[in-house]
Design a protein around this motif. Structure first.
Motif, PDB file in Angstrom:
ATOM      1  N   ILE A 138       0.805  -1.223   0.000  1.00 22.83           N
ATOM      2  CA  ILE A 138       0.000   0.000   0.000  1.00 22.83           C
ATOM      3  C   ILE A 138       0.837   1.272   0.000  1.00 22.83           C
ATOM      4  N   ASN A 139       2.130   1.136   0.297  1.00 23.61           N
ATOM      5  CA  ASN A 139       3.014   2.298   0.263  1.00 23.61           C
ATOM      6  C   ASN A 139       4.443   1.808   0.061  1.00 23.61           C
ATOM      7  N   SER A 140       5.241   2.608  -0.625  1.00 20.94           N
ATOM      8  CA  SER A 140       6.615   2.211  -0.895  1.00 20.94           C
ATOM      9  C   SER A 140       7.458   3.417  -1.253  1.00 20.94           C
ATOM     10  N   LYS A 141       8.765   3.302  -1.002  1.00 19.86           N
ATOM     11  CA  LYS A 141       9.711   4.323  -1.455  1.00 19.86           C
ATOM     12  C   LYS A 141       9.788   4.312  -2.976  1.00 19.86           C
ATOM     13  N   HIS A 142       9.530   3.145  -3.560  1.00 20.11           N
ATOM     14  CA  HIS A 142       9.609   2.960  -5.007  1.00 20.11           C
ATOM     15  C   HIS A 142       8.211   2.719  -5.563  1.00 20.11           C
ATOM     16  N   GLU A 143       7.763   3.592  -6.441  1.00 19.57           N
ATOM     17  CA  GLU A 143       6.397   3.526  -6.965  1.00 19.57           C
ATOM     18  C   GLU A 143       6.066   2.209  -7.656  1.00 19.57           C
ATOM     19  N   LYS A 144       7.065   1.533  -8.214  1.00 20.62           N
ATOM     20  CA  LYS A 144       6.783   0.298  -8.964  1.00 20.62           C
ATOM     21  C   LYS A 144       6.236  -0.828  -8.082  1.00 20.62           C
ATOM     22  N   PHE A 145       6.426  -0.737  -6.753  1.00 19.55           N
ATOM     23  CA  PHE A 145       5.917  -1.772  -5.859  1.00 19.55           C
ATOM     24  C   PHE A 145       4.479  -1.505  -5.402  1.00 19.55           C
ATOM     25  N   ILE A 146       4.056  -0.262  -5.414  1.00 23.14           N
ATOM     26  CA  ILE A 146       2.727   0.090  -4.919  1.00 23.14           C
ATOM     27  C   ILE A 146       1.649  -0.588  -5.775  1.00 23.14           C
ATOM     28  N   GLY A 147       0.717  -1.246  -5.100  1.00 27.34           N
ATOM     29  CA  GLY A 147      -0.381  -1.903  -5.797  1.00 27.34           C
ATOM     30  C   GLY A 147      -0.160  -3.371  -6.079  1.00 27.34           C
ATOM     31  N   ILE A 148       1.041  -3.879  -5.875  1.00 28.47           N
ATOM     32  CA  ILE A 148       1.277  -5.309  -6.076  1.00 28.47           C
ATOM     33  C   ILE A 148       0.472  -6.067  -5.030  1.00 28.47           C
ATOM     34  N   LYS A 149      -0.283  -7.053  -5.485  1.00 28.34           N
ATOM     35  CA  LYS A 149      -1.041  -7.868  -4.537  1.00 28.34           C
ATOM     36  C   LYS A 149      -1.120  -9.299  -5.017  1.00 28.34           C
ATOM     37  N   GLY A 150      -1.262 -10.191  -4.058  1.00 27.36           N
ATOM     38  CA  GLY A 150      -1.330 -11.610  -4.366  1.00 27.36           C
ATOM     39  C   GLY A 150      -1.128 -12.426  -3.112  1.00 27.36           C
ATOM     40  N   ILE A 151      -0.705 -13.665  -3.311  1.00 26.56           N
ATOM     41  CA  ILE A 151      -0.506 -14.602  -2.212  1.00 26.56           C
ATOM     42  C   ILE A 151       0.988 -14.761  -1.965  1.00 26.56           C
ATOM     43  N   ILE A 152       1.389 -14.700  -0.714  1.00 23.64           N
ATOM     44  CA  ILE A 152       2.798 -14.875  -0.362  1.00 23.64           C
ATOM     45  C   ILE A 152       3.176 -16.337  -0.569  1.00 23.64           C
ATOM     46  N   ILE A 153       4.240 -16.559  -1.368  1.00 22.41           N
ATOM     47  CA  ILE A 153       4.681 -17.927  -1.625  1.00 22.41           C
ATOM     48  C   ILE A 153       6.051 -18.228  -1.029  1.00 22.41           C
ATOM     49  N   ASP A 154       6.787 -17.189  -0.611  1.00 23.31           N
ATOM     50  CA  ASP A 154       8.092 -17.410   0.010  1.00 23.31           C
ATOM     51  C   ASP A 154       8.491 -16.166   0.787  1.00 23.31           C
ATOM     52  N   GLU A 155       9.311 -16.372   1.810  1.00 18.03           N
ATOM     53  CA  GLU A 155       9.790 -15.251   2.617  1.00 18.03           C
ATOM     54  C   GLU A 155      11.226 -15.518   3.019  1.00 18.03           C
ATOM     55  N   THR A 156      12.069 -14.502   2.900  1.00 20.21           N
ATOM     56  CA  THR A 156      13.441 -14.564   3.386  1.00 20.21           C
ATOM     57  C   THR A 156      13.628 -13.446   4.397  1.00 20.21           C
ATOM     58  N   ARG A 157      14.851 -13.250   4.837  1.00 17.62           N
ATOM     59  CA  ARG A 157      15.131 -12.198   5.820  1.00 17.62           C
ATOM     60  C   ARG A 157      14.708 -10.828   5.304  1.00 17.62           C
ATOM     61  N   ASN A 158      15.020 -10.535   4.053  1.00 15.28           N
ATOM     62  CA  ASN A 158      14.804  -9.193   3.511  1.00 15.28           C
ATOM     63  C   ASN A 158      13.712  -9.078   2.465  1.00 15.28           C
ATOM     64  N   THR A 159      13.144 -10.184   2.022  1.00 16.12           N
ATOM     65  CA  THR A 159      12.178 -10.120   0.928  1.00 16.12           C
ATOM     66  C   THR A 159      10.950 -10.999   1.173  1.00 16.12           C
ATOM     67  N   ILE A 160       9.910 -10.663   0.436  1.00 16.01           N
ATOM     68  CA  ILE A 160       8.704 -11.493   0.359  1.00 16.01           C
ATOM     69  C   ILE A 160       8.426 -11.717  -1.121  1.00 16.01           C
ATOM     70  N   ARG A 161       8.175 -12.976  -1.497  1.00 14.96           N
ATOM     71  CA  ARG A 161       7.843 -13.315  -2.885  1.00 14.96           C
ATOM     72  C   ARG A 161       6.332 -13.520  -2.967  1.00 14.96           C
ATOM     73  N   VAL A 162       5.713 -12.780  -3.916  1.00  9.10           N
ATOM     74  CA  VAL A 162       4.258 -12.780  -4.059  1.00  9.10           C
ATOM     75  C   VAL A 162       3.867 -13.333  -5.431  1.00  9.10           C
ATOM     76  N   ASP A 163       2.902 -14.255  -5.439  1.00 12.31           N
ATOM     77  CA  ASP A 163       2.324 -14.756  -6.684  1.00 12.31           C
ATOM     78  C   ASP A 163       1.126 -13.867  -7.000  1.00 12.31           C
ATOM     79  N   THR A 164       1.236 -13.078  -8.068  1.00  5.37           N
ATOM     80  CA  THR A 164       0.181 -12.121  -8.415  1.00  5.37           C
ATOM     81  C   THR A 164      -0.907 -12.749  -9.275  1.00  5.37           C
ATOM     82  N   GLY A 165      -0.716 -13.984  -9.671  1.00  7.21           N
ATOM     83  CA  GLY A 165      -1.671 -14.627 -10.572  1.00  7.21           C
ATOM     84  C   GLY A 165      -1.153 -14.624 -11.995  1.00  7.21           C
TER      85      GLY A 165
END
Length: 93
Positions: free
Chosen positions: A20-47
């Protein structure tokens, strides 16, 4: 049962999430199901494809299985999943 008060102590994989908010506009609005998580990242399946989102740069809106929505700043959850569940957090009210 996962609630807004104990979300930090649960696994995020399988939850619906939206950026819903980000320093980088390209991430705003990404939505889906979380499929993986690491220390610094979350991987999302957007469909359509998978997106790798850095935790520290965004604010996430998690949708819990009961339909409740919880907003969390990614900086707060920047830790390995197995370490995050041991960490002490201030309770959300």
């Amino acid at each position: 049962m996962i609630t807004p008060q104990n979300i930090f102590r649960h696994e995020f994989i399988g939850l619906n999430v939206e950026v819903i908010n980000s320093k980088h506009e390209k991430f705003i609005g990404i939505k889906g199901i979380i499929i993986d998580e690491t220390r610094n990242t979350i991987r999302v399946d957007t469909g359509k494809n998978e997106k790798l989102i850095p935790k520290s740069d965004v604010v996430f809106l998690f949708t819990l299985p009961q339909g409740e929505k919880v907003s969390i700043d990614g900086k707060v959850i920047t830790a390995r999943p197995e370490d995050r569940i041991k960490k002490k957090f201030t309770k959300i009210r």
